[in-house]
Design an enzyme around this catalytic site. Structure first.
Site, short mmCIF file in Angstrom:
data_model
loop_
_atom_site.label_atom_id
_atom_site.label_comp_id
_atom_site.label_asym_id
_atom_site.label_seq_id
_atom_site.Cartn_x
_atom_site.Cartn_y
_atom_site.Cartn_z
N CYS A 206 0.86 -1.21 0.00
CA CYS A 206 0.00 0.00 0.00
C CYS A 206 0.89 1.25 0.00
CB CYS A 206 -0.93 0.01 1.21
SG CYS A 206 -2.38 -1.05 1.03
N HIS B 203 -6.09 -2.49 -1.60
CA HIS B 203 -5.56 -3.55 -0.73
C HIS B 203 -6.48 -4.76 -0.77
CE1 HIS B 203 -3.21 -5.33 2.53
NE2 HIS B 203 -4.38 -5.85 2.89
N GLY C 278 4.54 -19.49 -0.22
CA GLY C 278 5.66 -18.57 -0.32
C GLY C 278 5.27 -17.11 -0.21
N HIS D 203 -0.51 -8.53 0.42
CA HIS D 203 -1.22 -7.58 -0.45
C HIS D 203 -1.09 -8.17 -1.85
CE1 HIS D 203 -1.91 -3.18 -1.82
NE2 HIS D 203 -1.79 -3.90 -2.93
N HIS E 158 -0.42 -9.54 -5.27
CA HIS E 158 0.61 -9.23 -6.26
C HIS E 158 0.91 -10.46 -7.11
CE1 HIS E 158 2.73 -10.67 -2.67
NE2 HIS E 158 3.66 -11.15 -3.49
N HIS F 35 4.10 -12.00 -9.65
CA HIS F 35 5.49 -11.89 -10.07
C HIS F 35 5.54 -12.17 -11.57
CE1 HIS F 35 7.12 -12.40 -5.87
NE2 HIS F 35 5.96 -13.02 -5.72
P1 5GP Z 1 5.84 -12.87 -2.04
O1 5GP Z 1 6.98 -13.47 -1.27
O2 5GP Z 1 4.79 -12.31 -1.08
O3 5GP Z 1 5.24 -13.74 -3.08
O4 5GP Z 1 6.45 -11.66 -2.83
C1 5GP Z 1 6.81 -10.46 -2.24
C2 5GP Z 1 7.91 -9.86 -3.09
O5 5GP Z 1 8.02 -8.50 -2.78
C3 5GP Z 1 9.27 -10.49 -2.84
O6 5GP Z 1 9.79 -11.02 -4.06
C4 5GP Z 1 10.11 -9.35 -2.29
O7 5GP Z 1 11.45 -9.38 -2.73
C5 5GP Z 1 9.38 -8.13 -2.80
N1 5GP Z 1 9.49 -6.97 -1.93
C6 5GP Z 1 9.27 -6.94 -0.58
N2 5GP Z 1 9.44 -5.69 -0.12
C7 5GP Z 1 9.75 -4.91 -1.20
C8 5GP Z 1 10.05 -3.52 -1.33
O8 5GP Z 1 10.04 -2.74 -0.39
N3 5GP Z 1 10.33 -3.08 -2.59
C9 5GP Z 1 10.33 -3.91 -3.67
N4 5GP Z 1 10.62 -3.36 -4.86
N5 5GP Z 1 10.06 -5.23 -3.57
C10 5GP Z 1 9.77 -5.73 -2.35
ZN ZN Z 2 -1.82 -3.27 1.10
#
Ligand code: 5GP
Ligand code: ZN
Length: 114
Positions: free
Chosen positions: A7, A46, A93, A98, A100, A102
């Site tokens: 957010c 969110h 993982g 929030h 997202h 990849h």
């Molecule tokens: P998840 O692990 O929830 O699938 O993906 C979260 C992703 O967000 C991770 O790949 C992590 O590296 C990335 N991430 C976490 N915090 C930040 C941040 O402050 N800035 C950026 N650019 N990426 C972030």
């Molecule tokens: Zn959020």
């Protein structure tokens, strides 16, 4: 939402390298890239994860899916291929709660994923 890092990125309270943005979506380079191209696509709204999307989010969800190709073209990897991943809960993982996706590319991807 308070204390949600994505957010804060969406509201530009935390800086990120923005690749693409429209009314409902913002996409930025992952801070810890797992491939030469690793973009994180988030909704400005969110939502906790992909599993929490509802009927009312249909238009936004379609926009997210359509953004993948746009971002791949910005990164010039649409011809070589790319992978889209969304993790729901810790066992899959998820570390940021929030919604997202990849977008990963620029190298050969293995299957099955770990
Ligand atoms: P998840 O692990 O929830 O699938 O993906 C979260 C992703 O967000 C991770 O790949 C992590 O590296 C990335 N991430 C976490 N915090 C930040 C941040 O402050 N800035 C950026 N650019 N990426 C972030
Ligand atoms: Zn959020």
């Amino acid at each position: 939402m308070d204390d949600c890092i994505f957010c804060k990125i969406a509201q530009k309270e935390i800086k990120s390298d923005i690749i693409y943005e429209d009314e409902n979506i913002i996409a930025f380079d992952d801070i810890s890239p797992q491939a030469p191209v690793h973009v994180v696509i988030i909704t400005k709204k969110h939502v906790k994860s992909v599993d929490f999307l509802r009927e009312e989010d249909k238009a936004m969800a379609a926009e997210i899916v359509l953004s993948f190709g746009k971002i791949a073209r910005i990164k010039k990897i649409e011809k070589e291929g790319y992978r889209i991943v969304s993790n729901h809960l810790e066992s899959a993982g998820q570390s940021v709660f929030h919604l997202h996706f990849h977008l990963l590319g620029g190298r050969k991807m293995n299957w099955p994923p770990g």
